[in-house]
Design a protein around this motif. Structure first.
Motif, PDB file in Angstrom:
ATOM      1  N   ASP A 187       5.793 -13.913  -1.854  1.00  0.00           N
ATOM      2  CA  ASP A 187       5.822 -14.000  -0.395  1.00  0.00           C
ATOM      3  C   ASP A 187       4.571 -13.320   0.172  1.00  0.00           C
ATOM      4  OD1 ASP A 187       6.753 -14.505   2.157  1.00  0.00           O
ATOM      5  OD2 ASP A 187       8.059 -12.756   2.225  1.00  0.00           O
ATOM      6  N   GLU A 188       4.129 -13.754   1.349  1.00  0.00           N
ATOM      7  CA  GLU A 188       2.927 -13.198   2.002  1.00  0.00           C
ATOM      8  C   GLU A 188       1.725 -13.249   1.052  1.00  0.00           C
ATOM      9  OE1 GLU A 188       2.952 -12.626   5.068  1.00  0.00           O
ATOM     10  OE2 GLU A 188       4.940 -11.990   5.688  1.00  0.00           O
ATOM     11  N   ALA A 189       1.589 -14.372   0.361  1.00  0.00           N
ATOM     12  CA  ALA A 189       0.533 -14.496  -0.651  1.00  0.00           C
ATOM     13  C   ALA A 189      -0.863 -14.414  -0.050  1.00  0.00           C
ATOM     14  CB  ALA A 189       0.700 -15.819  -1.407  1.00  0.00           C
ATOM     15  N   GLN A 190      -0.999 -14.693   1.242  1.00  0.00           N
ATOM     16  CA  GLN A 190      -2.320 -14.644   1.880  1.00  0.00           C
ATOM     17  C   GLN A 190      -2.910 -13.239   1.877  1.00  0.00           C
ATOM     18  OE1 GLN A 190       0.493 -14.913   3.716  1.00  0.00           O
ATOM     19  NE2 GLN A 190       0.375 -13.146   5.075  1.00  0.00           N
ATOM     20  N   ASP A 191      -2.074 -12.217   1.667  1.00  0.00           N
ATOM     21  CA  ASP A 191      -2.563 -10.838   1.668  1.00  0.00           C
ATOM     22  C   ASP A 191      -2.799 -10.291   0.260  1.00  0.00           C
ATOM     23  OD1 ASP A 191      -2.776 -10.391   4.432  1.00  0.00           O
ATOM     24  OD2 ASP A 191      -0.625 -10.107   4.610  1.00  0.00           O
ATOM     25  N   SER A 192      -2.714 -11.164  -0.753  1.00  0.00           N
ATOM     26  CA  SER A 192      -3.013 -10.760  -2.124  1.00  0.00           C
ATOM     27  C   SER A 192      -4.523 -10.768  -2.341  1.00  0.00           C
ATOM     28  CB  SER A 192      -2.350 -11.712  -3.127  1.00  0.00           C
ATOM     29  OG  SER A 192      -0.946 -11.725  -2.952  1.00  0.00           O
ATOM     30  N   ASP A 193      -5.007  -9.866  -3.208  1.00  0.00           N
ATOM     31  CA  ASP A 193      -6.435  -9.878  -3.530  1.00  0.00           C
ATOM     32  C   ASP A 193      -6.654 -10.691  -4.806  1.00  0.00           C
ATOM     33  OD1 ASP A 193      -5.960  -8.220  -5.770  1.00  0.00           O
ATOM     34  OD2 ASP A 193      -6.270  -6.401  -4.596  1.00  0.00           O
ATOM     35  N   GLU A 194      -7.916 -10.849  -5.207  1.00  0.00           N
ATOM     36  CA  GLU A 194      -8.230 -11.724  -6.345  1.00  0.00           C
ATOM     37  C   GLU A 194      -7.587 -11.242  -7.631  1.00  0.00           C
ATOM     38  OE1 GLU A 194     -11.819 -13.650  -7.044  1.00  0.00           O
ATOM     39  OE2 GLU A 194     -12.566 -13.484  -5.000  1.00  0.00           O
ATOM     40  N   SER A 195      -7.563  -9.939  -7.871  1.00  0.00           N
ATOM     41  CA  SER A 195      -6.966  -9.429  -9.106  1.00  0.00           C
ATOM     42  C   SER A 195      -5.458  -9.655  -9.119  1.00  0.00           C
ATOM     43  CB  SER A 195      -7.299  -7.943  -9.305  1.00  0.00           C
ATOM     44  OG  SER A 195      -6.814  -7.158  -8.246  1.00  0.00           O
ATOM     45  N   GLN A 196      -4.824  -9.629  -7.951  1.00  0.00           N
ATOM     46  CA  GLN A 196      -3.384  -9.900  -7.885  1.00  0.00           C
ATOM     47  C   GLN A 196      -3.094 -11.370  -8.162  1.00  0.00           C
ATOM     48  OE1 GLN A 196      -2.500  -8.261  -4.032  1.00  0.00           O
ATOM     49  NE2 GLN A 196      -2.275  -6.187  -4.831  1.00  0.00           N
ATOM     50  N   PHE A 197      -3.918 -12.281  -7.625  1.00  0.00           N
ATOM     51  CA  PHE A 197      -3.758 -13.702  -7.970  1.00  0.00           C
ATOM     52  C   PHE A 197      -3.915 -13.899  -9.477  1.00  0.00           C
ATOM     53  CE2 PHE A 197      -4.708 -14.649  -3.423  1.00  0.00           C
ATOM     54  CZ  PHE A 197      -3.663 -15.523  -3.177  1.00  0.00           C
ATOM     55  N   ASN A 215      -8.397  -4.302   2.466  1.00  0.00           N
ATOM     56  CA  ASN A 215      -7.801  -4.012   1.160  1.00  0.00           C
ATOM     57  C   ASN A 215      -8.104  -5.105   0.140  1.00  0.00           C
ATOM     58  OD1 ASN A 215      -6.639  -1.530   1.604  1.00  0.00           O
ATOM     59  ND2 ASN A 215      -4.679  -2.341   2.279  1.00  0.00           N
ATOM     60  N   GLY A 216      -9.004  -5.995   0.493  1.00  0.00           N
ATOM     61  CA  GLY A 216      -9.412  -7.032  -0.452  1.00  0.00           C
ATOM     62  C   GLY A 216      -8.633  -8.332  -0.370  1.00  0.00           C
ATOM     63  N   ALA A 217      -7.767  -8.486   0.661  1.00  0.00           N
ATOM     64  CA  ALA A 217      -6.978  -9.721   0.792  1.00  0.00           C
ATOM     65  C   ALA A 217      -7.892 -10.942   0.750  1.00  0.00           C
ATOM     66  CB  ALA A 217      -6.187  -9.702   2.091  1.00  0.00           C
ATOM     67  N   CYS A 218      -7.437 -11.977   0.055  1.00  0.00           N
ATOM     68  CA  CYS A 218      -8.285 -13.141  -0.197  1.00  0.00           C
ATOM     69  C   CYS A 218      -7.548 -14.430   0.164  1.00  0.00           C
ATOM     70  CB  CYS A 218      -8.684 -13.132  -1.677  1.00  0.00           C
ATOM     71  SG  CYS A 218      -9.912 -14.356  -2.115  1.00  0.00           S
ATOM     72  N   PRO A 219      -7.436 -14.745   1.467  1.00  0.00           N
ATOM     73  CA  PRO A 219      -6.746 -15.980   1.865  1.00  0.00           C
ATOM     74  C   PRO A 219      -7.449 -17.232   1.346  1.00  0.00           C
ATOM     75  CG  PRO A 219      -7.907 -15.017   3.747  1.00  0.00           C
ATOM     76  CD  PRO A 219      -7.958 -14.009   2.638  1.00  0.00           C
ATOM     77  N   GLU A 220      -8.760 -17.109   1.071  1.00  0.00           N
ATOM     78  CA  GLU A 220      -9.516 -18.259   0.561  1.00  0.00           C
ATOM     79  C   GLU A 220      -8.952 -18.749  -0.782  1.00  0.00           C
ATOM     80  OE1 GLU A 220     -11.805 -15.856   3.329  1.00  0.00           O
ATOM     81  OE2 GLU A 220     -10.922 -15.338   1.379  1.00  0.00           O
ATOM     82  N   LYS A 221      -8.398 -17.817  -1.568  1.00  0.00           N
ATOM     83  CA  LYS A 221      -7.814 -18.199  -2.858  1.00  0.00           C
ATOM     84  C   LYS A 221      -6.583 -19.082  -2.650  1.00  0.00           C
ATOM     85  CE  LYS A 221      -7.467 -18.066  -7.348  1.00  0.00           C
ATOM     86  NZ  LYS A 221      -8.479 -18.728  -8.190  1.00  0.00           N
TER      87      LYS A 221
END
Length: 355
Positions: free
Chosen positions: A123-133, A159-165
Protein backbone atom coordinates in the motif's frame (compact mmCIF):
# COMPACT_ATOMS: atom_id res chain seq x y z
CA UNK A 1 -20.27 -1.88 -1.46
CA UNK A 2 -17.53 -2.42 -4.06
CA UNK A 3 -17.79 -0.76 -7.46
CA UNK A 4 -16.94 -2.75 -10.59
CA UNK A 5 -13.29 -1.64 -10.68
CA UNK A 6 -12.74 -2.54 -7.03
CA UNK A 7 -14.31 -5.94 -7.69
CA UNK A 8 -11.89 -6.56 -10.58
CA UNK A 9 -8.91 -5.70 -8.36
CA UNK A 10 -10.14 -7.79 -5.43
CA UNK A 11 -10.67 -10.91 -7.56
CA UNK A 12 -7.85 -10.49 -10.11
CA UNK A 13 -5.83 -13.54 -11.10
CA UNK A 14 -3.03 -11.47 -12.65
CA UNK A 15 0.28 -12.08 -10.91
CA UNK A 16 1.83 -8.62 -11.43
CA UNK A 17 -0.52 -5.76 -10.69
CA UNK A 18 -0.24 -1.98 -10.30
CA UNK A 19 -3.27 -0.08 -8.98
CA UNK A 20 -3.23 3.68 -9.54
CA UNK A 21 -5.80 5.23 -7.23
CA UNK A 22 -7.49 8.60 -6.80
CA UNK A 23 -7.87 10.26 -3.38
CA UNK A 24 -10.74 8.78 -1.35
CA UNK A 25 -11.30 6.02 -3.90
CA UNK A 26 -11.67 3.25 -1.32
CA UNK A 27 -8.06 2.07 -1.51
CA UNK A 28 -7.86 0.74 2.06
CA UNK A 29 -11.18 -1.08 1.71
CA UNK A 30 -9.93 -2.62 -1.55
CA UNK A 31 -6.75 -3.92 0.11
CA UNK A 32 -8.73 -5.34 3.04
CA UNK A 33 -11.26 -7.01 0.73
CA UNK A 34 -8.48 -8.40 -1.47
CA UNK A 35 -6.96 -10.09 1.59
CA UNK A 36 -10.40 -11.36 2.69
CA UNK A 37 -10.95 -12.77 -0.79
CA UNK A 38 -7.61 -14.63 -0.68
CA UNK A 39 -8.30 -16.03 2.80
CA UNK A 40 -11.83 -17.09 1.85
CA UNK A 41 -10.38 -18.80 -1.23
CA UNK A 42 -8.34 -21.02 1.08
CA UNK A 43 -4.96 -19.31 0.74
CA UNK A 44 -2.48 -19.83 3.58
CA UNK A 45 -2.27 -16.62 5.70
CA UNK A 46 1.43 -17.32 6.29
CA UNK A 47 2.00 -16.79 2.56
CA UNK A 48 0.22 -13.41 2.42
CA UNK A 49 2.15 -10.24 3.32
CA UNK A 50 0.74 -6.70 3.22
CA UNK A 51 3.11 -3.75 3.57
CA UNK A 52 1.70 -0.43 4.82
CA UNK A 53 3.33 2.99 5.10
CA UNK A 54 2.40 3.54 8.77
CA UNK A 55 1.74 1.40 11.83
CA UNK A 56 -1.74 2.86 12.33
CA UNK A 57 -2.68 1.91 8.76
CA UNK A 58 -1.59 -1.65 9.60
CA UNK A 59 -3.65 -1.58 12.82
CA UNK A 60 -6.73 -0.41 10.92
CA UNK A 61 -6.43 -3.19 8.33
CA UNK A 62 -5.89 -5.87 10.97
CA UNK A 63 -8.93 -4.64 12.91
CA UNK A 64 -11.11 -4.66 9.78
CA UNK A 65 -9.94 -8.22 9.09
CA UNK A 66 -10.66 -9.38 12.65
CA UNK A 67 -6.96 -9.77 13.58
CA UNK A 68 -6.36 -13.12 11.84
CA UNK A 69 -3.47 -15.28 13.05
CA UNK A 70 -0.29 -15.86 11.01
CA UNK A 71 -0.98 -12.94 8.67
CA UNK A 72 1.66 -10.21 8.47
CA UNK A 73 0.49 -6.62 7.93
CA UNK A 74 2.93 -3.85 8.82
CA UNK A 75 5.57 -1.43 7.59
CA UNK A 76 8.55 -2.51 5.52
CA UNK A 77 10.81 -1.81 8.52
CA UNK A 78 8.65 -4.00 10.76
CA UNK A 79 8.76 -6.80 8.22
CA UNK A 80 12.55 -6.61 7.90
CA UNK A 81 12.91 -6.77 11.68
CA UNK A 82 10.45 -9.68 11.82
CA UNK A 83 12.54 -11.64 9.29
CA UNK A 84 15.84 -10.89 11.03
CA UNK A 85 14.53 -11.79 14.47
CA UNK A 86 13.44 -15.13 13.00
CA UNK A 87 17.04 -15.58 11.90
CA UNK A 88 18.20 -14.84 15.44
CA UNK A 89 19.50 -11.35 14.70
CA UNK A 90 18.45 -8.62 17.12
CA UNK A 91 18.74 -5.48 15.01
CA UNK A 92 18.32 -3.20 18.03
CA UNK A 93 21.84 -4.13 19.09
CA UNK A 94 23.21 -3.45 15.63
CA UNK A 95 21.52 -0.35 14.22
CA UNK A 96 18.53 1.94 14.17
CA UNK A 97 15.68 -0.41 13.27
CA UNK A 98 14.17 2.32 11.06
CA UNK A 99 17.25 2.53 8.83
CA UNK A 100 15.98 0.52 5.87
CA UNK A 101 19.19 0.57 3.82
CA UNK A 102 21.13 -1.12 6.62
CA UNK A 103 18.31 -3.57 7.28
CA UNK A 104 18.26 -4.36 3.57
CA UNK A 105 22.00 -5.08 3.49
CA UNK A 106 21.75 -7.46 6.46
CA UNK A 107 18.77 -9.30 4.95
CA UNK A 108 20.62 -9.86 1.66
CA UNK A 109 23.27 -11.71 3.69
CA UNK A 110 20.60 -13.83 5.39
CA UNK A 111 18.35 -14.75 2.47
CA UNK A 112 17.48 -18.02 4.22
CA UNK A 113 15.38 -15.95 6.66
CA UNK A 114 13.00 -14.86 3.88
CA UNK A 115 9.66 -16.64 3.92
CA UNK A 116 7.96 -17.97 0.82
CA UNK A 117 5.45 -15.30 -0.21
CA UNK A 118 2.61 -16.23 -2.52
CA UNK A 119 0.86 -12.83 -2.34
CA UNK A 120 2.56 -9.51 -1.61
CA UNK A 121 0.45 -6.34 -1.39
CA UNK A 122 2.18 -2.96 -0.97
CA UNK A 123 0.00 0.00 0.00
CA UNK A 124 1.14 3.62 -0.63
CA UNK A 125 3.73 2.25 -3.04
CA UNK A 126 4.36 5.74 -4.47
CA UNK A 127 6.29 6.58 -1.28
CA UNK A 128 8.71 3.63 -1.60
CA UNK A 129 12.32 4.33 -2.57
CA UNK A 130 14.33 2.41 -5.18
CA UNK A 131 15.91 0.02 -2.67
CA UNK A 132 12.46 -0.82 -1.27
CA UNK A 133 11.13 -1.61 -4.77
CA UNK A 134 14.20 -3.83 -5.20
CA UNK A 135 13.43 -5.53 -1.89
CA UNK A 136 9.76 -6.11 -2.72
CA UNK A 137 10.21 -7.51 -6.22
CA UNK A 138 13.69 -9.03 -6.44
CA UNK A 139 14.62 -10.03 -2.88
CA UNK A 140 11.29 -11.23 -1.49
CA UNK A 141 10.44 -12.69 -4.93
CA UNK A 142 6.70 -13.10 -4.37
CA UNK A 143 4.74 -15.33 -6.75
CA UNK A 144 2.11 -12.59 -7.05
CA UNK A 145 2.49 -8.91 -6.25
CA UNK A 146 0.16 -5.91 -6.15
CA UNK A 147 1.45 -2.35 -5.76
CA UNK A 148 -1.16 0.27 -4.89
CA UNK A 149 -0.63 4.02 -4.80
CA UNK A 150 -1.53 7.53 -5.88
CA UNK A 151 1.31 9.19 -7.80
CA UNK A 152 -0.08 12.63 -7.00
CA UNK A 153 0.28 11.96 -3.28
CA UNK A 154 3.99 11.12 -3.31
CA UNK A 155 5.28 13.64 -0.73
CA UNK A 156 8.37 11.99 0.73
CA UNK A 157 10.98 12.84 -1.88
CA UNK A 158 13.26 13.99 0.95
CA UNK A 159 13.30 10.32 2.06
CA UNK A 160 14.03 9.05 -1.43
CA UNK A 161 10.43 8.27 -2.52
CA UNK A 162 10.43 7.27 -6.18
CA UNK A 163 6.98 7.58 -7.81
CA UNK A 164 8.69 7.30 -11.20
CA UNK A 165 9.34 3.61 -10.46
CA UNK A 166 5.61 3.00 -10.03
CA UNK A 167 4.97 4.81 -13.34
CA UNK A 168 7.61 2.63 -15.03
CA UNK A 169 6.10 -0.59 -13.66
CA UNK A 170 2.56 0.46 -14.63
CA UNK A 171 3.65 0.72 -18.28
CA UNK A 172 5.31 -2.69 -18.51
CA UNK A 173 3.64 -5.15 -20.90
CA UNK A 174 3.74 -7.98 -18.35
CA UNK A 175 1.99 -5.87 -15.68
CA UNK A 176 -1.77 -5.48 -15.36
CA UNK A 177 -2.64 -1.88 -14.42
CA UNK A 178 -5.95 -0.83 -12.91
CA UNK A 179 -7.14 2.72 -12.22
CA UNK A 180 -9.46 3.54 -9.31
CA UNK A 181 -10.85 6.89 -10.43
CA UNK A 182 -14.01 7.30 -8.35
CA UNK A 183 -13.52 9.97 -5.67
CA UNK A 184 -15.93 9.59 -2.74
CA UNK A 185 -14.85 12.72 -0.82
CA UNK A 186 -14.34 15.98 -2.66
CA UNK A 187 -16.95 18.37 -4.01
CA UNK A 188 -16.54 19.11 -7.73
CA UNK A 189 -15.04 22.59 -7.35
CA UNK A 190 -12.55 21.34 -4.76
CA UNK A 191 -11.47 18.53 -7.06
CA UNK A 192 -11.13 20.97 -9.97
CA UNK A 193 -8.93 23.20 -7.82
CA UNK A 194 -6.75 20.23 -6.83
CA UNK A 195 -6.44 19.28 -10.51
CA UNK A 196 -5.23 22.78 -11.36
CA UNK A 197 -2.45 22.40 -8.79
CA UNK A 198 -1.18 19.08 -10.14
CA UNK A 199 -1.73 19.74 -13.87
CA UNK A 200 1.79 21.16 -14.60
CA UNK A 201 3.38 17.81 -13.62
CA UNK A 202 2.28 16.28 -16.93
CA UNK A 203 0.14 13.44 -18.23
CA UNK A 204 1.44 10.73 -15.83
CA UNK A 205 0.09 12.78 -12.92
CA UNK A 206 -3.13 14.01 -14.51
CA UNK A 207 -6.09 13.55 -12.17
CA UNK A 208 -8.84 11.56 -13.91
CA UNK A 209 -10.98 11.37 -10.77
CA UNK A 210 -14.75 11.21 -11.14
CA UNK A 211 -16.53 12.73 -8.12
CA UNK A 212 -19.14 10.36 -6.72
CA UNK A 213 -20.80 12.99 -4.51
CA UNK A 214 -23.27 15.28 -6.24
CA UNK A 215 -21.94 18.29 -4.34
CA UNK A 216 -20.17 21.28 -5.87
CA UNK A 217 -18.22 22.27 -2.80
CA UNK A 218 -16.66 25.70 -2.41
CA UNK A 219 -13.14 27.09 -2.78
CA UNK A 220 -12.20 30.42 -1.20
CA UNK A 221 -8.84 32.18 -1.54
CA UNK A 222 -7.74 34.59 1.16
CA UNK A 223 -4.69 36.65 2.00
CA UNK A 224 -4.55 36.80 5.80
CA UNK A 225 -2.09 36.74 8.69
CA UNK A 226 -2.25 33.80 11.11
CA UNK A 227 -3.87 36.00 13.77
CA UNK A 228 -7.02 36.30 11.59
CA UNK A 229 -7.62 32.55 11.19
CA UNK A 230 -9.70 32.13 14.41
CA UNK A 231 -12.04 34.94 13.28
CA UNK A 232 -12.32 33.37 9.82
CA UNK A 233 -13.58 30.12 11.39
CA UNK A 234 -16.12 32.04 13.49
CA UNK A 235 -17.29 33.97 10.41
CA UNK A 236 -18.53 30.68 8.98
CA UNK A 237 -20.82 30.13 11.97
CA UNK A 238 -19.05 27.11 13.39
CA UNK A 239 -21.10 24.68 15.47
CA UNK A 240 -18.84 21.66 15.34
CA UNK A 241 -15.16 22.44 15.62
CA UNK A 242 -14.39 18.81 14.70
CA UNK A 243 -15.52 19.63 11.15
CA UNK A 244 -12.41 21.80 10.66
CA UNK A 245 -8.81 21.04 9.73
CA UNK A 246 -6.08 23.64 9.43
CA UNK A 247 -3.17 22.31 7.38
CA UNK A 248 0.24 23.97 7.27
CA UNK A 249 3.64 23.49 5.67
CA UNK A 250 5.76 23.51 8.84
CA UNK A 251 5.69 22.62 12.53
CA UNK A 252 6.42 26.27 13.34
CA UNK A 253 3.24 27.35 11.54
CA UNK A 254 1.30 24.70 13.50
CA UNK A 255 2.57 26.20 16.77
CA UNK A 256 1.70 29.74 15.70
CA UNK A 257 -1.84 28.79 14.64
CA UNK A 258 -2.43 26.83 17.85
CA UNK A 259 -1.38 29.91 19.82
CA UNK A 260 -3.80 32.10 17.82
CA UNK A 261 -6.69 29.67 18.43
CA UNK A 262 -5.90 29.46 22.14
CA UNK A 263 -5.91 33.26 22.43
CA UNK A 264 -9.46 33.33 21.03
CA UNK A 265 -10.74 30.40 23.10
CA UNK A 266 -11.17 27.99 20.20
CA UNK A 267 -10.52 24.35 21.18
CA UNK A 268 -7.85 22.67 19.06
CA UNK A 269 -5.76 19.53 18.84
CA UNK A 270 -2.52 18.77 17.06
CA UNK A 271 -0.71 15.49 16.54
CA UNK A 272 1.42 13.43 14.19
CA UNK A 273 -0.22 10.30 12.83
CA UNK A 274 2.99 8.32 13.29
CA UNK A 275 2.75 8.88 17.07
CA UNK A 276 -0.76 7.39 17.40
CA UNK A 277 -2.26 3.97 16.98
CA UNK A 278 -5.42 3.53 14.93
CA UNK A 279 -7.85 3.61 17.88
CA UNK A 280 -6.31 6.73 19.43
CA UNK A 281 -6.30 8.50 16.06
CA UNK A 282 -9.96 7.63 15.53
CA UNK A 283 -10.89 8.89 19.00
CA UNK A 284 -9.06 12.20 18.62
CA UNK A 285 -10.62 12.78 15.22
CA UNK A 286 -14.05 12.56 16.86
CA UNK A 287 -13.21 15.09 19.60
CA UNK A 288 -14.89 18.48 19.11
CA UNK A 289 -11.68 20.36 18.33
CA UNK A 290 -10.13 22.07 15.33
CA UNK A 291 -7.29 19.83 14.10
CA UNK A 292 -4.10 21.73 13.31
CA UNK A 293 -1.65 19.55 11.39
CA UNK A 294 1.13 19.66 8.87
CA UNK A 295 -0.04 18.52 5.44
CA UNK A 296 2.25 15.48 5.77
CA UNK A 297 0.41 14.43 8.96
CA UNK A 298 -3.01 14.83 7.32
CA UNK A 299 -2.49 12.24 4.60
CA UNK A 300 -5.36 9.75 4.66
CA UNK A 301 -7.57 12.02 6.81
CA UNK A 302 -10.52 14.21 5.82
CA UNK A 303 -12.76 16.97 7.15
CA UNK A 304 -15.83 18.84 5.96
CA UNK A 305 -13.96 22.16 6.01
CA UNK A 306 -10.23 22.62 5.45
CA UNK A 307 -8.06 25.71 5.75
CA UNK A 308 -4.66 25.46 4.05
CA UNK A 309 -2.00 27.94 5.15
CA UNK A 310 1.52 28.57 3.91
CA UNK A 311 1.78 25.89 1.21
CA UNK A 312 3.18 27.22 -2.06
CA UNK A 313 3.41 24.83 -5.05
CA UNK A 314 6.79 26.05 -6.28
CA UNK A 315 8.31 22.61 -7.03
CA UNK A 316 7.02 19.20 -8.16
CA UNK A 317 7.00 17.81 -4.63
CA UNK A 318 5.39 20.95 -3.19
CA UNK A 319 2.68 20.67 -5.84
CA UNK A 320 1.98 17.13 -4.70
CA UNK A 321 1.91 18.29 -1.08
CA UNK A 322 -0.54 21.07 -2.00
CA UNK A 323 -2.67 18.48 -3.82
CA UNK A 324 -2.75 16.29 -0.69
CA UNK A 325 -3.83 19.28 1.40
CA UNK A 326 -6.57 20.34 -1.03
CA UNK A 327 -8.05 16.86 -1.35
CA UNK A 328 -8.63 16.54 2.42
CA UNK A 329 -11.67 18.87 2.08
CA UNK A 330 -15.18 17.52 1.56
CA UNK A 331 -17.29 20.70 1.25
CA UNK A 332 -15.20 23.83 1.86
CA UNK A 333 -11.57 24.59 1.02
CA UNK A 334 -10.06 27.90 2.15
CA UNK A 335 -6.61 28.54 0.69
CA UNK A 336 -4.71 31.23 2.60
CA UNK A 337 -1.54 32.97 1.58
CA UNK A 338 0.27 35.17 4.06
CA UNK A 339 0.39 38.90 3.25
CA UNK A 340 3.76 40.11 2.11
CA UNK A 341 5.67 42.21 4.55
CA UNK A 342 6.52 45.69 3.42
CA UNK A 343 10.26 46.07 3.33
CA UNK A 344 11.57 49.10 5.13
CA UNK A 345 13.93 51.28 3.18
CA UNK A 346 17.38 51.26 4.67
CA UNK A 347 18.80 54.58 5.63
CA UNK A 348 22.29 55.09 4.27
CA UNK A 349 24.79 57.72 5.10
CA UNK A 350 26.42 59.72 2.38
CA UNK A 351 30.13 59.17 1.90
CA UNK A 352 30.83 62.70 3.06
CA UNK A 353 29.50 61.83 6.55
CA UNK A 354 31.75 58.78 7.02
CA UNK A 355 34.50 59.65 9.43
Amino acid sequence: MNNSMQEKIITTEANKVVVLSAPASGKTATVVNRIKYLLNSGENPKEIVAITFTNNAASEMLERLGNPENLFIGTVHSYCNYLLLKAGINTRKVLDANDFDKLFEIIKKHSDAIDHIKYLIVDEAQDSDESQFEFFLNVLKPENWMLIGDLRQSIYGFNGACPEKLIELSKREDVTTYKMNTNYRNGRKILDYARSIIYPLGSDYYDESIPARQVNGKVVRECLPISEIPFLIRDYGVKNYKDWFILCRSNLQVEQICYALEEEGIPYDTFKQADLDYKELKKRNQDNTVKVLTAHSAKGLEAKNVIVYGITPWSDEERRLAYVAATRAENLLIWITAPRRKRKKRKTQSVSNWE
